[in-house]
Structure formats: C-alpha cells, structure tokens
Design a protein around this motif. Sequence first.
Motif, PDB file in Angstrom:
ATOM      1  N   VAL A 248       0.829  -1.210   0.000  1.00  0.00           N
ATOM      2  CA  VAL A 248       0.000   0.000   0.000  1.00  0.00           C
ATOM      3  C   VAL A 248       0.861   1.257   0.000  1.00  0.00           C
ATOM      4  O   VAL A 248       0.576   2.227  -0.712  1.00  0.00           O
ATOM      5  N   SER A 249       1.925   1.271   0.783  1.00  0.00           N
ATOM      6  CA  SER A 249       2.787   2.451   0.845  1.00  0.00           C
ATOM      7  C   SER A 249       3.425   2.749  -0.507  1.00  0.00           C
ATOM      8  O   SER A 249       3.574   3.907  -0.904  1.00  0.00           O
ATOM      9  N   ARG A 250       3.789   1.690  -1.231  1.00  0.00           N
ATOM     10  CA  ARG A 250       4.360   1.874  -2.563  1.00  0.00           C
ATOM     11  C   ARG A 250       3.302   2.411  -3.525  1.00  0.00           C
ATOM     12  O   ARG A 250       3.585   3.277  -4.376  1.00  0.00           O
ATOM     13  N   ALA A 251       2.074   1.909  -3.398  1.00  0.00           N
ATOM     14  CA  ALA A 251       0.983   2.386  -4.256  1.00  0.00           C
ATOM     15  C   ALA A 251       0.732   3.875  -4.035  1.00  0.00           C
ATOM     16  O   ALA A 251       0.580   4.649  -4.988  1.00  0.00           O
ATOM     17  N   VAL A 252       0.696   4.292  -2.762  1.00  0.00           N
ATOM     18  CA  VAL A 252       0.491   5.706  -2.449  1.00  0.00           C
ATOM     19  C   VAL A 252       1.637   6.546  -3.003  1.00  0.00           C
ATOM     20  O   VAL A 252       1.435   7.642  -3.543  1.00  0.00           O
ATOM     21  N   GLY A 253       2.864   6.030  -2.891  1.00  0.00           N
ATOM     22  CA  GLY A 253       4.013   6.740  -3.445  1.00  0.00           C
ATOM     23  C   GLY A 253       3.898   6.910  -4.950  1.00  0.00           C
ATOM     24  O   GLY A 253       4.199   7.985  -5.491  1.00  0.00           O
ATOM     25  N   ASP A 254       3.439   5.855  -5.639  1.00  0.00           N
ATOM     26  CA  ASP A 254       3.263   5.944  -7.088  1.00  0.00           C
ATOM     27  C   ASP A 254       2.208   6.988  -7.457  1.00  0.00           C
ATOM     28  O   ASP A 254       2.347   7.711  -8.450  1.00  0.00           O
ATOM     29  N   ILE A 255       1.140   7.055  -6.669  1.00  0.00           N
ATOM     30  CA  ILE A 255       0.078   8.032  -6.916  1.00  0.00           C
ATOM     31  C   ILE A 255       0.614   9.451  -6.764  1.00  0.00           C
ATOM     32  O   ILE A 255       0.334  10.343  -7.575  1.00  0.00           O
ATOM     33  N   LYS A 256       1.404   9.677  -5.728  1.00  0.00           N
ATOM     34  CA  LYS A 256       1.972  11.012  -5.517  1.00  0.00           C
ATOM     35  C   LYS A 256       2.936  11.388  -6.643  1.00  0.00           C
ATOM     36  O   LYS A 256       2.963  12.546  -7.081  1.00  0.00           O
ATOM     37  N   VAL A 257       3.708  10.423  -7.106  1.00  0.00           N
ATOM     38  CA  VAL A 257       4.646  10.697  -8.199  1.00  0.00           C
ATOM     39  C   VAL A 257       3.889  11.060  -9.470  1.00  0.00           C
ATOM     40  O   VAL A 257       4.223  12.032 -10.164  1.00  0.00           O
ATOM     41  N   LEU A 258       2.846  10.271  -9.803  1.00  0.00           N
ATOM     42  CA  LEU A 258       2.046  10.563 -10.988  1.00  0.00           C
ATOM     43  C   LEU A 258       1.421  11.953 -10.903  1.00  0.00           C
ATOM     44  O   LEU A 258       1.479  12.738 -11.859  1.00  0.00           O
ATOM     45  N   SER A 259       0.818  12.246  -9.753  1.00  0.00           N
ATOM     46  CA  SER A 259       0.171  13.543  -9.570  1.00  0.00           C
ATOM     47  C   SER A 259       1.178  14.678  -9.719  1.00  0.00           C
ATOM     48  O   SER A 259       0.910  15.697 -10.364  1.00  0.00           O
TER      49      SER A 259
END
Length: 284
Positions: A248-259
Amino acid sequence: MGCGNKIFFWLDKWAGDYSLKEQFPSLFALQSDKRCLVQHRYILSDGHIHWTWGGESPITLSETARMWEDCVNRLENVQLNKKSDQWLWKQDENREEFRVGNLRSELDGISMLPETHVLRWLSRIPKKINCFLWRAVLDRIPTRDALVIRNTHIPSVLCVLCNTRNESMDHLLISCQYAQLVWTTISLWVKIPLPRYLLSVVGLLEYIEAHSSSQDKKKVVYLIIAATCWTLWRIRNNVIFNCKTTHVSRAVGDIKVLSFLWVKARAGKTDLDWKECGEFSCFK
C-alpha cells in the motif's frame, strides 16, 4: 457552395446525394489529383462555367468521354459565386455557418447519461487516463465481473487484491480492502475525510465536487482521484499478468509521483518542488 475553394471535387457530396467519386468511379480512378478542389476544375468565361477534366491522362476512349460528358451534365445546375465556401448546419430550424462554439453550445444542452455529469476532461491528465476514468464511470473496463457477463471463461471472479468479493469495477477501485487503505492515506494527504458510505466511483466524484472549496482544489483533487484509480488498475493487472504484488505504501508513493509529474509537466507549474510534495498545499 461559394467559389469551390473548400470543397473537394471528387470526394465531397456537393452535386447530389452522392459524391462524384461514387457516381463515376471509373473517372475517379483515372484522376491523378484525387483531392483536387472544385475551384481547380472550372473556368468562368462570360458568366458561363466550363468544367475541365484536369487529369494528367487525357480522355481518349469514347466510353470514358461519354462518362465525363454525363458528369458535366450532372453539374449543370450547380451555382457558383465569388464568395468563399461555407459549411452550414441546422440548429433550431435555422441554417447557419458552422462554428465549433455553436456545436459546443448544442452539445451542452443535450441531457447526458446521469453517471457522466461528474466527469471532467482536464488537459493536465493524459488522454488515456481521462478515457479510462470515463470508462470506469460507465462500468466499461474489463473487470472479472464484466468478463463473465461477456461469457469469457476465467478461473475466478474474485478480486485479486482481497480475494473476498467479486471483482466489479466499484469494488476494485473503491470498496476493496486494499483500495480502502489506499484511499484512507490519500484522503489524509488531500485533507478531505472520506465517509464510509462511498461505494462507487460516481459517489466519490460527487462527494469531492460538493466538499471541495475552490475550483482549483477541485481540479487538483480530481487529478489525484484519476491517478489513484489508474494506479489501482495497474496494480490489479500486475498481480494477474506478472504475479507481482504492491504494498500500500508503494501504491500511495506511485500516486503522488504521478500527480506531481502531471501537475509539473502538464499544468505548467515548473517551479513545483518534489520535496514539498508531502504537503498537499504545494499543488495549489
């Protein structure tokens, strides 16, 4: 029809219900310039219109000459003038010149599908992701539930992220346990608490539209929602096709990077600093 400066002689329907290409396919096949304009195929002399063949290959066969004569006869009633051609369309029983703005006004007045009123087409979001979110709202992405409805044989209909419920679109992107953990972290980041009763993408977008204060914040939060849905979909596909799970932490990190990348590169905010990305206020 004006002077024929915008209408294709062979390809457009300007002399009857069918194009000249469809009416005289043999003549069209002999033409070297198949995209010639009407104004390139006539000469005005003493107020009379003289139509010219214009092809590189001269008409020699009597049969071809007769077809060209038939074509010229078909054009006898065509009226030309010195004005530029205009594309007209019918709106409110009145014919008027076509303009994109008028078409947009017409489309805005058409009642949409109830689900699509929550959608925004933002230039700062890649077109592929805009289309994905549109399809998700209409439940048109190939989840396992959708594949079964289409009579596609699959080993299981359970969600690959939680293995407890059928994988529908709203379950995968909103109500799945894995998705809930991601959304909880994202809601803390954007400082908008999400209630438990949200069980669909449409409900989430409606809630954000109603509870965001400014238009700028709504656009940014919409962008983050699109990034989150897209990331969850990619994680799901990675599990199915590559047998790889994502924390989950990696998924949230990916979302922040995309945004961050979308806002920085596509919204023109080149001074946006990644180190400040942890604070949602830096996106405003």
